[in-house]
Design a protein around this motif. Structure first.
Motif, PDB file in Angstrom:
ATOM      1  N   ILE A  34       0.843  -1.198   0.000  1.00 28.46           N
ATOM      2  CA  ILE A  34       0.000   0.000   0.000  1.00 28.46           C
ATOM      3  C   ILE A  34       0.877   1.245   0.000  1.00 28.46           C
ATOM      4  N   SER A  35       0.607   2.129  -0.944  1.00 25.98           N
ATOM      5  CA  SER A  35       1.354   3.379  -1.031  1.00 25.98           C
ATOM      6  C   SER A  35       0.513   4.581  -0.601  1.00 25.98           C
ATOM      7  N   ASP A  36      -0.806   4.428  -0.595  1.00 29.20           N
ATOM      8  CA  ASP A  36      -1.683   5.530  -0.194  1.00 29.20           C
ATOM      9  C   ASP A  36      -3.120   5.023  -0.087  1.00 29.20           C
ATOM     10  N   ILE A  37      -4.004   5.924   0.315  1.00 32.95           N
ATOM     11  CA  ILE A  37      -5.433   5.630   0.414  1.00 32.95           C
ATOM     12  C   ILE A  37      -6.164   6.572  -0.541  1.00 32.95           C
ATOM     13  N   TYR A  38      -7.118   6.018  -1.303  1.00 30.56           N
ATOM     14  CA  TYR A  38      -7.960   6.851  -2.162  1.00 30.56           C
ATOM     15  C   TYR A  38      -9.145   7.361  -1.346  1.00 30.56           C
ATOM     16  N   ILE A  39      -9.340   8.673  -1.364  1.00 28.30           N
ATOM     17  CA  ILE A  39     -10.373   9.339  -0.572  1.00 28.30           C
ATOM     18  C   ILE A  39     -11.485   9.831  -1.494  1.00 28.30           C
ATOM     19  N   ASN A  40     -12.740   9.605  -1.089  1.00 27.94           N
ATOM     20  CA  ASN A  40     -13.885  10.196  -1.767  1.00 27.94           C
ATOM     21  C   ASN A  40     -14.070  11.574  -1.142  1.00 27.94           C
ATOM     22  N   ILE A  41     -13.774  12.615  -1.882  1.00 25.55           N
ATOM     23  CA  ILE A  41     -13.778  13.983  -1.363  1.00 25.55           C
ATOM     24  C   ILE A  41     -15.178  14.443  -0.957  1.00 25.55           C
ATOM     25  N   ALA A  42     -16.193  14.041  -1.685  1.00 21.46           N
ATOM     26  CA  ALA A  42     -17.551  14.535  -1.438  1.00 21.46           C
ATOM     27  C   ALA A  42     -18.064  14.178  -0.044  1.00 21.46           C
ATOM     28  N   ASN A  43     -17.804  12.951   0.402  1.00 22.81           N
ATOM     29  CA  ASN A  43     -18.340  12.557   1.709  1.00 22.81           C
ATOM     30  C   ASN A  43     -17.265  12.074   2.686  1.00 22.81           C
ATOM     31  N   ILE A  44     -16.004  12.330   2.374  1.00 26.11           N
ATOM     32  CA  ILE A  44     -14.846  11.984   3.214  1.00 26.11           C
ATOM     33  C   ILE A  44     -14.915  10.517   3.660  1.00 26.11           C
ATOM     34  N   THR A  45     -14.908   9.644   2.676  1.00 25.46           N
ATOM     35  CA  THR A  45     -14.871   8.206   2.921  1.00 25.46           C
ATOM     36  C   THR A  45     -13.704   7.611   2.139  1.00 25.46           C
ATOM     37  N   ILE A  46     -13.404   6.360   2.422  1.00 21.29           N
ATOM     38  CA  ILE A  46     -12.324   5.674   1.715  1.00 21.29           C
ATOM     39  C   ILE A  46     -12.903   4.883   0.551  1.00 21.29           C
ATOM     40  N   ASP A  47     -12.361   5.135  -0.663  1.00 19.78           N
ATOM     41  CA  ASP A  47     -12.738   4.344  -1.838  1.00 19.78           C
ATOM     42  C   ASP A  47     -11.950   3.042  -1.869  1.00 19.78           C
ATOM     43  N   GLY A  48     -10.684   3.109  -1.479  1.00 24.48           N
ATOM     44  CA  GLY A  48      -9.827   1.935  -1.501  1.00 24.48           C
ATOM     45  C   GLY A  48      -8.389   2.312  -1.245  1.00 24.48           C
ATOM     46  N   PHE A  49      -7.491   1.428  -1.643  1.00 24.44           N
ATOM     47  CA  PHE A  49      -6.080   1.593  -1.345  1.00 24.44           C
ATOM     48  C   PHE A  49      -5.260   1.594  -2.620  1.00 24.44           C
ATOM     49  N   ALA A  50      -4.330   2.534  -2.726  1.00 20.03           N
ATOM     50  CA  ALA A  50      -3.384   2.567  -3.834  1.00 20.03           C
ATOM     51  C   ALA A  50      -2.265   1.596  -3.499  1.00 20.03           C
ATOM     52  N   ILE A  51      -1.927   0.746  -4.452  1.00 21.80           N
ATOM     53  CA  ILE A  51      -0.831  -0.191  -4.222  1.00 21.80           C
ATOM     54  C   ILE A  51       0.244  -0.011  -5.281  1.00 21.80           C
ATOM     55  N   SER A  52       1.460  -0.329  -4.876  1.00 21.43           N
ATOM     56  CA  SER A  52       2.569  -0.417  -5.819  1.00 21.43           C
ATOM     57  C   SER A  52       2.677  -1.884  -6.189  1.00 21.43           C
ATOM     58  N   PRO A  53       2.303  -2.235  -7.429  1.00 21.11           N
ATOM     59  CA  PRO A  53       2.300  -3.648  -7.823  1.00 21.11           C
ATOM     60  C   PRO A  53       3.700  -4.254  -7.780  1.00 21.11           C
ATOM     61  N   THR A  54       3.760  -5.565  -7.568  1.00 13.68           N
ATOM     62  CA  THR A  54       5.045  -6.245  -7.493  1.00 13.68           C
ATOM     63  C   THR A  54       5.659  -6.457  -8.868  1.00 13.68           C
ATOM     64  N   GLY A  55       4.846  -6.646  -9.888  1.00 11.47           N
ATOM     65  CA  GLY A  55       5.353  -6.874 -11.241  1.00 11.47           C
ATOM     66  C   GLY A  55       5.715  -5.579 -11.936  1.00 11.47           C
ATOM     67  N   LEU A  56       6.663  -5.650 -12.837  1.00  9.18           N
ATOM     68  CA  LEU A  56       7.153  -4.469 -13.541  1.00  9.18           C
ATOM     69  C   LEU A  56       6.116  -3.889 -14.499  1.00  9.18           C
ATOM     70  N   PHE A  57       5.338  -4.745 -15.152  1.00 10.09           N
ATOM     71  CA  PHE A  57       4.407  -4.277 -16.175  1.00 10.09           C
ATOM     72  C   PHE A  57       2.951  -4.299 -15.727  1.00 10.09           C
ATOM     73  N   LYS A  58       2.714  -4.525 -14.474  1.00  8.58           N
ATOM     74  CA  LYS A  58       1.332  -4.571 -13.985  1.00  8.58           C
ATOM     75  C   LYS A  58       0.779  -3.154 -13.847  1.00  8.58           C
ATOM     76  N   ARG A  59      -0.440  -2.977 -14.283  1.00 10.99           N
ATOM     77  CA  ARG A  59      -1.077  -1.664 -14.239  1.00 10.99           C
ATOM     78  C   ARG A  59      -2.187  -1.580 -13.187  1.00 10.99           C
ATOM     79  N   LYS A  60      -2.473  -2.669 -12.552  1.00 13.28           N
ATOM     80  CA  LYS A  60      -3.533  -2.683 -11.539  1.00 13.28           C
ATOM     81  C   LYS A  60      -2.968  -2.088 -10.257  1.00 13.28           C
ATOM     82  N   ASN A  61      -3.511  -0.921  -9.857  1.00 11.53           N
ATOM     83  CA  ASN A  61      -2.936  -0.159  -8.761  1.00 11.53           C
ATOM     84  C   ASN A  61      -3.923   0.128  -7.638  1.00 11.53           C
ATOM     85  N   PHE A  62      -5.009  -0.621  -7.566  1.00 10.88           N
ATOM     86  CA  PHE A  62      -6.087  -0.257  -6.653  1.00 10.88           C
ATOM     87  C   PHE A  62      -6.713  -1.492  -6.024  1.00 10.88           C
TER      88      PHE A  62
END
Length: 177
Positions: free
Chosen positions: A33-61
């Motif tokens: 986990i590198s950060d948390i995604y915040i829903n600004i409108a209602n100050i809730t958590i959408d999910g977690f930003a991740i740094s993927p383990t693979g070099l070419f992986k684009r899935k970051n959430f």
């Protein structure tokens, strides 16, 4: 990790998630986990930003809905996906202003319920030296609204938190021989 308990409910802070390992249900590491995604409108958590383990992986959430458990510093979740949103680091250190337009501090951290992953409070800091002397302040997220470049706080309740030095044991006098 510091465990905070409020009315019997275990709480996390944002920094408890930072660099936490994320695995899927088969035990494969999805990233950290590198950060948390915040829903600004209602100050809730959408999910977690991740740094993927693979070099070419684009899935970051990791969606908050796909989190299965958090134990011993490891998050178990379903597969990662692509996402783009507002990260906590982008609003960290913005001013928090009360109804009289007086700055009461800057956003330093979040208080997050372990079971629901719901933001319960905001930790405010008023500077490094002021925080050491007076401590930090926790305000209820229900009285907050994120505006353009600042957070508006319309409540009047807060909790002052001060870190005290720990006792390292009794220091005994050393006699000279």
């Amino acid at each position: 990790m510091v465990i905070i308990s409020f009315r019997g409910e275990i709480m996390f802070k944002w920094r408890d998630f930072y660099l936490m390992k994320v695995c899927n249900t088969r035990g494969k590491t999805l990233g950290i986990i590198s950060d948390i995604y915040i829903n600004i409108a209602n100050i809730t958590i959408d999910g977690f930003a991740i740094s993927p383990t693979g070099l070419f992986k684009r899935k970051n959430f990791i969606s908050i809905k796909s989190v299965i458990s958090i134990e011993d510093g490891i998050m178990v979740a379903n597969e990662a996906e692509k996402f783009n949103g507002t990260k906590f680091k982008s609003i960290k250190y913005i001013d928090v202003i009360n109804d009289e337009d007086i700055t009461i501090g800057v956003l330093d951290d979040l208080i997050i319920a372990k079971k629901t992953l719901e933001i319960k409070g905001l930790i405010l800091s008023s500077g490094i030296f002021d925080s050491m002397i007076k401590g930090k302040e926790i305000i209820n997220v229900k009285h907050c609204k994120i505006c353009d470049g600042y957070i508006k706080y319309s409540g009047n309740d807060s909790v002052k938190v001060k870190t005290l030095p720990h006792s390292l044991g009794v220091i005994k006098d050393v006699k000279k021989i």
